[in-house]
Design a protein around this motif. Structure first.
Motif, PDB file in Angstrom:
ATOM      1  N   ASN A 134      56.167 -20.598  22.964  1.00  0.00           N
ATOM      2  CA  ASN A 134      54.783 -20.465  22.798  1.00  0.00           C
ATOM      3  C   ASN A 134      54.441 -21.904  22.361  1.00  0.00           C
ATOM      4  O   ASN A 134      54.806 -22.893  21.618  1.00  0.00           O
ATOM      5  N   LEU A 135      53.197 -22.308  22.903  1.00  0.00           N
ATOM      6  CA  LEU A 135      52.470 -23.509  22.747  1.00  0.00           C
ATOM      7  C   LEU A 135      50.981 -23.271  22.250  1.00  0.00           C
ATOM      8  O   LEU A 135      50.428 -22.594  22.763  1.00  0.00           O
ATOM      9  N   LYS A 136      50.634 -23.723  21.091  1.00  0.00           N
ATOM     10  CA  LYS A 136      49.464 -23.262  20.443  1.00  0.00           C
ATOM     11  C   LYS A 136      48.754 -24.654  20.090  1.00  0.00           C
ATOM     12  O   LYS A 136      49.028 -25.730  19.583  1.00  0.00           O
ATOM     13  N   PRO A 137      47.285 -24.501  20.372  1.00  0.00           N
ATOM     14  CA  PRO A 137      46.284 -25.566  20.105  1.00  0.00           C
ATOM     15  C   PRO A 137      46.311 -25.663  18.609  1.00  0.00           C
ATOM     16  O   PRO A 137      46.562 -24.799  17.781  1.00  0.00           O
ATOM     17  N   ALA A 138      45.576 -26.818  18.152  1.00  0.00           N
ATOM     18  CA  ALA A 138      45.127 -27.026  16.746  1.00  0.00           C
ATOM     19  C   ALA A 138      44.425 -26.020  16.102  1.00  0.00           C
ATOM     20  O   ALA A 138      44.621 -25.507  15.220  1.00  0.00           O
ATOM     21  N   ILE A 139      43.519 -25.465  16.996  1.00  0.00           N
ATOM     22  CA  ILE A 139      42.509 -24.617  16.579  1.00  0.00           C
ATOM     23  C   ILE A 139      43.301 -23.119  16.692  1.00  0.00           C
ATOM     24  O   ILE A 139      43.782 -22.843  17.792  1.00  0.00           O
ATOM     25  N   LEU A 143      44.296 -25.182  28.822  1.00  0.00           N
ATOM     26  CA  LEU A 143      44.083 -26.740  28.235  1.00  0.00           C
ATOM     27  C   LEU A 143      42.456 -26.637  28.104  1.00  0.00           C
ATOM     28  O   LEU A 143      42.164 -27.091  27.099  1.00  0.00           O
ATOM     29  N   LEU A 144      41.902 -26.340  29.042  1.00  0.00           N
ATOM     30  CA  LEU A 144      40.046 -26.196  28.971  1.00  0.00           C
ATOM     31  C   LEU A 144      39.634 -25.436  28.213  1.00  0.00           C
ATOM     32  O   LEU A 144      38.602 -25.743  27.271  1.00  0.00           O
ATOM     33  N   GLU A 145      40.151 -24.255  27.852  1.00  0.00           N
ATOM     34  CA  GLU A 145      39.630 -23.395  26.950  1.00  0.00           C
ATOM     35  C   GLU A 145      40.414 -22.917  25.413  1.00  0.00           C
ATOM     36  O   GLU A 145      40.071 -22.330  24.585  1.00  0.00           O
ATOM     37  N   GLY A 146      41.127 -23.977  25.285  1.00  0.00           N
ATOM     38  CA  GLY A 146      42.018 -24.112  24.037  1.00  0.00           C
ATOM     39  C   GLY A 146      42.778 -22.734  23.625  1.00  0.00           C
ATOM     40  O   GLY A 146      42.891 -22.274  22.628  1.00  0.00           O
ATOM     41  N   LYS A 147      43.438 -22.197  24.763  1.00  0.00           N
ATOM     42  CA  LYS A 147      44.013 -20.928  24.589  1.00  0.00           C
ATOM     43  C   LYS A 147      45.633 -21.013  24.477  1.00  0.00           C
ATOM     44  O   LYS A 147      46.128 -22.482  24.607  1.00  0.00           O
ATOM     45  N   ASN A 148      46.215 -20.333  23.798  1.00  0.00           N
ATOM     46  CA  ASN A 148      47.756 -20.244  23.371  1.00  0.00           C
ATOM     47  C   ASN A 148      48.305 -20.215  24.695  1.00  0.00           C
ATOM     48  O   ASN A 148      47.705 -19.473  25.694  1.00  0.00           O
ATOM     49  N   ILE A 149      49.451 -20.670  24.984  1.00  0.00           N
ATOM     50  CA  ILE A 149      50.457 -20.463  26.162  1.00  0.00           C
ATOM     51  C   ILE A 149      51.666 -19.772  25.601  1.00  0.00           C
ATOM     52  O   ILE A 149      52.229 -20.231  24.765  1.00  0.00           O
ATOM     53  N   THR A 150      51.871 -18.573  26.174  1.00  0.00           N
ATOM     54  CA  THR A 150      53.002 -17.903  25.879  1.00  0.00           C
ATOM     55  C   THR A 150      54.035 -17.764  27.178  1.00  0.00           C
ATOM     56  O   THR A 150      53.291 -17.704  28.288  1.00  0.00           O
ATOM     57  N   ILE A 151      55.205 -18.381  27.121  1.00  0.00           N
ATOM     58  CA  ILE A 151      56.149 -18.191  28.022  1.00  0.00           C
ATOM     59  C   ILE A 151      56.863 -16.852  28.158  1.00  0.00           C
ATOM     60  O   ILE A 151      57.775 -16.590  27.155  1.00  0.00           O
ATOM     61  N   ALA A 152      56.624 -16.015  29.097  1.00  0.00           N
ATOM     62  CA  ALA A 152      57.386 -14.689  29.140  1.00  0.00           C
ATOM     63  C   ALA A 152      57.451 -14.007  30.358  1.00  0.00           C
ATOM     64  O   ALA A 152      56.582 -14.209  31.366  1.00  0.00           O
ATOM     65  N   GLY A 153      58.392 -13.283  30.785  1.00  0.00           N
ATOM     66  CA  GLY A 153      58.579 -12.268  32.052  1.00  0.00           C
ATOM     67  C   GLY A 153      58.935 -13.132  33.246  1.00  0.00           C
ATOM     68  O   GLY A 153      59.370 -14.248  33.397  1.00  0.00           O
TER      69      GLY A 153
END
Length: 114
Positions: free
Chosen positions: A18-23, A78-88
């Motif tokens: 999981n990669l999470k932005p500061a917001i 990156l542009l919309e400040g979304k979390n990134i989840t790596i799965a599947g």
């Protein structure tokens, strides 16, 4: 009509899922393991697409489609400040390194074991 999806080989599973932005935001983008592996091989390891496709046991065309999708997802996150989840994804960890010890991950593991 698409055919059966071929299993893709990856060098290893990644600890960071999981990669999470500061917001703090509930919205997320999911990246599949085979998409991350394609990004790693082509963008991080700087392999050409033919070598990366061979490493993943897929065709070059399939690799290009995976890269297009993965790059779109990462850019969107990156542009919309979304979390990134790596799965599947349709993948298996390769029992032997298919990149002939040329990737940074494999070289690091060899050095650590010596």
């Amino acid at each position: 009509m698409p055919g059966n999806e071929k299993c893709r080989f990856i060098c290893a599973e990644y600890k960071q899922k999981n990669l999470k932005p500061a917001i703090k935001d509930k919205d997320f983008t999911e990246i599949q393991m085979d998409e991350l592996e394609a990004l790693r091989l082509c963008d991080f390891e700087e392999m050409d697409q033919e070598m990366a496709a061979h490493s993943m046991n897929i065709s070059r065309g399939t690799l290009q489609r995976i890269l297009y999708t993965a790059r779109h997802k990462v850019t969107e996150a990156l542009l919309e400040g979304k979390n990134i989840t790596i799965a599947g994804g349709n993948y298996q960890v390769s029992p032997v390194c298919r990149c002939s010890m040329k990737c940074k991950k494999c070289r690091k593991e060899v050095i650590e074991h010596e």
